[in-house]
Design a protein around this motif. Sequence first.
Motif, PDB file in Angstrom:
ATOM      1  N   LYS A   1      39.564  59.387  38.185  1.00  0.00           N
ATOM      2  CA  LYS A   1      38.358  58.745  38.815  1.00  0.00           C
ATOM      3  C   LYS A   1      38.279  57.036  37.910  1.00  0.00           C
ATOM      4  O   LYS A   1      38.728  56.261  38.626  1.00  0.00           O
ATOM      5  CB  LYS A   1      37.652  59.437  39.884  1.00  0.00           C
ATOM      6  N   ILE A   2      37.804  57.610  36.662  1.00  0.00           N
ATOM      7  CA  ILE A   2      37.024  56.677  35.725  1.00  0.00           C
ATOM      8  C   ILE A   2      38.438  55.612  35.628  1.00  0.00           C
ATOM      9  O   ILE A   2      38.315  54.441  35.989  1.00  0.00           O
ATOM     10  CB  ILE A   2      36.538  57.186  35.034  1.00  0.00           C
ATOM     11  N   LYS A   3      39.815  56.543  35.394  1.00  0.00           N
ATOM     12  CA  LYS A   3      40.405  55.674  34.880  1.00  0.00           C
ATOM     13  C   LYS A   3      41.297  54.833  36.686  1.00  0.00           C
ATOM     14  O   LYS A   3      41.663  53.511  36.095  1.00  0.00           O
ATOM     15  CB  LYS A   3      41.820  56.515  34.870  1.00  0.00           C
ATOM     16  N   ALA A   4      41.248  55.455  37.178  1.00  0.00           N
ATOM     17  CA  ALA A   4      41.853  55.265  38.599  1.00  0.00           C
ATOM     18  C   ALA A   4      40.947  53.558  38.926  1.00  0.00           C
ATOM     19  O   ALA A   4      41.084  52.811  39.221  1.00  0.00           O
ATOM     20  CB  ALA A   4      41.539  55.779  39.519  1.00  0.00           C
ATOM     21  N   LEU A   5      39.794  53.538  38.874  1.00  0.00           N
ATOM     22  CA  LEU A   5      38.467  52.774  39.227  1.00  0.00           C
ATOM     23  C   LEU A   5      38.572  51.864  38.066  1.00  0.00           C
ATOM     24  O   LEU A   5      38.376  50.047  38.477  1.00  0.00           O
ATOM     25  CB  LEU A   5      36.846  53.014  39.018  1.00  0.00           C
ATOM     26  N   ASP A   6      39.003  52.064  36.863  1.00  0.00           N
ATOM     27  CA  ASP A   6      39.136  50.877  35.736  1.00  0.00           C
ATOM     28  C   ASP A   6      40.413  49.776  36.032  1.00  0.00           C
ATOM     29  O   ASP A   6      40.277  48.602  35.569  1.00  0.00           O
ATOM     30  CB  ASP A   6      39.604  51.250  34.422  1.00  0.00           C
ATOM     31  N   VAL A   7      41.855  50.835  36.513  1.00  0.00           N
ATOM     32  CA  VAL A   7      42.440  49.533  37.012  1.00  0.00           C
ATOM     33  C   VAL A   7      42.526  49.054  37.753  1.00  0.00           C
ATOM     34  O   VAL A   7      43.101  47.637  38.271  1.00  0.00           O
ATOM     35  CB  VAL A   7      44.338  51.432  37.259  1.00  0.00           C
ATOM     36  N   ALA A   8      41.702  49.539  39.300  1.00  0.00           N
ATOM     37  CA  ALA A   8      40.701  48.650  40.058  1.00  0.00           C
ATOM     38  C   ALA A   8      40.327  47.694  39.792  1.00  0.00           C
ATOM     39  O   ALA A   8      40.869  45.994  40.377  1.00  0.00           O
ATOM     40  CB  ALA A   8      41.035  49.796  41.551  1.00  0.00           C
ATOM     41  N   TRP A   9      39.887  48.081  39.159  1.00  0.00           N
ATOM     42  CA  TRP A   9      38.587  47.032  39.029  1.00  0.00           C
ATOM     43  C   TRP A   9      39.266  45.665  37.387  1.00  0.00           C
ATOM     44  O   TRP A   9      39.070  44.277  37.858  1.00  0.00           O
ATOM     45  CB  TRP A   9      37.640  47.084  37.725  1.00  0.00           C
ATOM     46  N   ASN A  10      40.387  45.931  36.717  1.00  0.00           N
ATOM     47  CA  ASN A  10      41.613  45.246  36.333  1.00  0.00           C
ATOM     48  C   ASN A  10      42.189  44.055  37.229  1.00  0.00           C
ATOM     49  O   ASN A  10      42.050  43.063  36.969  1.00  0.00           O
ATOM     50  CB  ASN A  10      42.265  46.254  35.051  1.00  0.00           C
ATOM     51  N   ASP A  11      42.668  45.285  38.292  1.00  0.00           N
ATOM     52  CA  ASP A  11      43.085  43.569  38.712  1.00  0.00           C
ATOM     53  C   ASP A  11      42.262  42.924  40.099  1.00  0.00           C
ATOM     54  O   ASP A  11      42.562  41.388  40.068  1.00  0.00           O
ATOM     55  CB  ASP A  11      44.291  44.959  40.571  1.00  0.00           C
ATOM     56  N   ILE A  12      41.322  43.486  40.183  1.00  0.00           N
ATOM     57  CA  ILE A  12      39.423  43.024  41.054  1.00  0.00           C
ATOM     58  C   ILE A  12      39.777  40.824  39.602  1.00  0.00           C
ATOM     59  O   ILE A  12      39.594  40.184  40.367  1.00  0.00           O
ATOM     60  CB  ILE A  12      39.221  43.742  41.675  1.00  0.00           C
ATOM     61  N   GLU A  13      40.156  41.860  38.743  1.00  0.00           N
ATOM     62  CA  GLU A  13      39.646  40.509  37.871  1.00  0.00           C
ATOM     63  C   GLU A  13      40.577  39.721  37.683  1.00  0.00           C
ATOM     64  O   GLU A  13      40.266  38.250  37.088  1.00  0.00           O
ATOM     65  CB  GLU A  13      38.635  40.807  36.793  1.00  0.00           C
ATOM     66  N   LYS A  14      42.041  40.566  37.654  1.00  0.00           N
ATOM     67  CA  LYS A  14      43.037  39.373  37.858  1.00  0.00           C
ATOM     68  C   LYS A  14      42.981  38.765  38.682  1.00  0.00           C
ATOM     69  O   LYS A  14      43.774  37.173  38.665  1.00  0.00           O
ATOM     70  CB  LYS A  14      44.140  39.965  37.742  1.00  0.00           C
ATOM     71  N   ARG A  15      42.740  39.039  40.101  1.00  0.00           N
ATOM     72  CA  ARG A  15      42.156  37.897  41.416  1.00  0.00           C
ATOM     73  C   ARG A  15      41.652  36.570  41.310  1.00  0.00           C
ATOM     74  O   ARG A  15      41.946  36.044  41.755  1.00  0.00           O
ATOM     75  CB  ARG A  15      42.297  38.999  42.492  1.00  0.00           C
ATOM     76  N   ILE A  16      40.644  37.715  40.651  1.00  0.00           N
ATOM     77  CA  ILE A  16      39.544  36.115  40.776  1.00  0.00           C
ATOM     78  C   ILE A  16      39.643  35.234  39.258  1.00  0.00           C
ATOM     79  O   ILE A  16      39.300  33.988  39.860  1.00  0.00           O
ATOM     80  CB  ILE A  16      37.929  36.924  40.240  1.00  0.00           C
ATOM     81  N   GLU A  17      40.482  35.449  38.987  1.00  0.00           N
ATOM     82  CA  GLU A  17      40.826  34.313  37.863  1.00  0.00           C
ATOM     83  C   GLU A  17      42.302  33.738  38.161  1.00  0.00           C
ATOM     84  O   GLU A  17      41.881  31.988  38.119  1.00  0.00           O
ATOM     85  CB  GLU A  17      40.892  35.400  36.499  1.00  0.00           C
ATOM     86  N   SER A  18      42.430  34.096  38.569  1.00  0.00           N
ATOM     87  CA  SER A  18      44.012  33.341  39.580  1.00  0.00           C
ATOM     88  C   SER A  18      43.404  32.569  40.333  1.00  0.00           C
ATOM     89  O   SER A  18      43.256  31.721  40.555  1.00  0.00           O
ATOM     90  CB  SER A  18      44.794  34.790  40.074  1.00  0.00           C
ATOM     91  N   ALA A  19      42.743  33.455  41.435  1.00  0.00           N
ATOM     92  CA  ALA A  19      41.937  31.847  42.384  1.00  0.00           C
ATOM     93  C   ALA A  19      41.303  30.754  42.132  1.00  0.00           C
ATOM     94  O   ALA A  19      41.669  29.500  42.396  1.00  0.00           O
ATOM     95  CB  ALA A  19      40.511  32.974  43.317  1.00  0.00           C
ATOM     96  N   LYS A  20      39.755  31.008  40.401  1.00  0.00           N
ATOM     97  CA  LYS A  20      39.750  30.645  39.983  1.00  0.00           C
ATOM     98  C   LYS A  20      40.388  29.004  38.862  1.00  0.00           C
ATOM     99  O   LYS A  20      40.777  28.124  39.294  1.00  0.00           O
ATOM    100  CB  LYS A  20      38.704  30.732  38.442  1.00  0.00           C
ATOM    101  N   GLU A  21      41.378  29.832  39.254  1.00  0.00           N
ATOM    102  CA  GLU A  21      42.958  28.752  38.217  1.00  0.00           C
ATOM    103  C   GLU A  21      42.715  27.708  39.720  1.00  0.00           C
ATOM    104  O   GLU A  21      43.539  26.471  39.804  1.00  0.00           O
ATOM    105  CB  GLU A  21      43.605  29.334  37.798  1.00  0.00           C
ATOM    106  N   GLN A  22      43.416  28.344  40.726  1.00  0.00           N
ATOM    107  CA  GLN A  22      43.860  27.340  41.848  1.00  0.00           C
ATOM    108  C   GLN A  22      43.329  26.548  41.806  1.00  0.00           C
ATOM    109  O   GLN A  22      43.219  25.528  42.531  1.00  0.00           O
ATOM    110  CB  GLN A  22      43.853  28.185  43.054  1.00  0.00           C
ATOM    111  N   VAL A  23      41.954  27.279  42.178  1.00  0.00           N
ATOM    112  CA  VAL A  23      40.662  25.976  42.408  1.00  0.00           C
ATOM    113  C   VAL A  23      40.813  24.171  41.197  1.00  0.00           C
ATOM    114  O   VAL A  23      40.964  24.072  42.034  1.00  0.00           O
ATOM    115  CB  VAL A  23      39.460  26.877  42.816  1.00  0.00           C
ATOM    116  N   LEU A  24      40.642  24.624  40.580  1.00  0.00           N
ATOM    117  CA  LEU A  24      40.632  24.313  38.861  1.00  0.00           C
ATOM    118  C   LEU A  24      42.067  23.431  39.242  1.00  0.00           C
ATOM    119  O   LEU A  24      41.320  22.026  38.843  1.00  0.00           O
ATOM    120  CB  LEU A  24      40.586  24.671  37.838  1.00  0.00           C
ATOM    121  N   ASN A  25      42.934  24.205  39.914  1.00  0.00           N
ATOM    122  CA  ASN A  25      43.930  23.194  39.880  1.00  0.00           C
ATOM    123  C   ASN A  25      44.172  22.284  41.229  1.00  0.00           C
ATOM    124  O   ASN A  25      45.208  21.978  42.070  1.00  0.00           O
ATOM    125  CB  ASN A  25      45.664  23.498  39.505  1.00  0.00           C
ATOM    126  N   ASN A  26      43.609  22.902  42.234  1.00  0.00           N
ATOM    127  CA  ASN A  26      42.996  21.710  43.206  1.00  0.00           C
ATOM    128  C   ASN A  26      44.327  22.285  44.323  1.00  0.00           C
ATOM    129  O   ASN A  26      44.447  21.468  45.065  1.00  0.00           O
ATOM    130  CB  ASN A  26      43.128  20.131  43.197  1.00  0.00           C
TER     131      ASN A  26
END
Length: 135
Positions: A41-66
Amino acid sequence: MKKDEVPQDLSSLGKITKEVCYATDNTGKYVTELSSGWEVKIKALDVAWNDIEKRIESAKEQVLNNHASPLLFFMEYRLMDIGILADYTGFWKWQIKRHLKPKVFNHLSDKKMQRYAAAFNIKVEDLKNMTLHED
């Protein structure tokens, strides 16, 4: 599984919460036992949180690029989708989709900005500047 065999592998969530599991006691009756987690379960949660962190970073880039408004960043950061944000703010889904456009977002009234800020539990200025304050 026996009561003394319930996994207790500590995860990042294990420091915050425990999960109820069913196990058998010495007499063979089912009882509840708290578990802080187990390795799979720990490994599955780590994979899920890594995906969420990538989505947050992608959203941040989209905002910074207008390409998107700060709403996208905060929606990802707060794990919200348009439906959830609509429920919190009272805006229609089509309005939120429109507000995701930077040109539209930049002309929102203070009252509308306040509704979004309240939904994300931040200040209006933080919403506009995409600023996070970790508590």
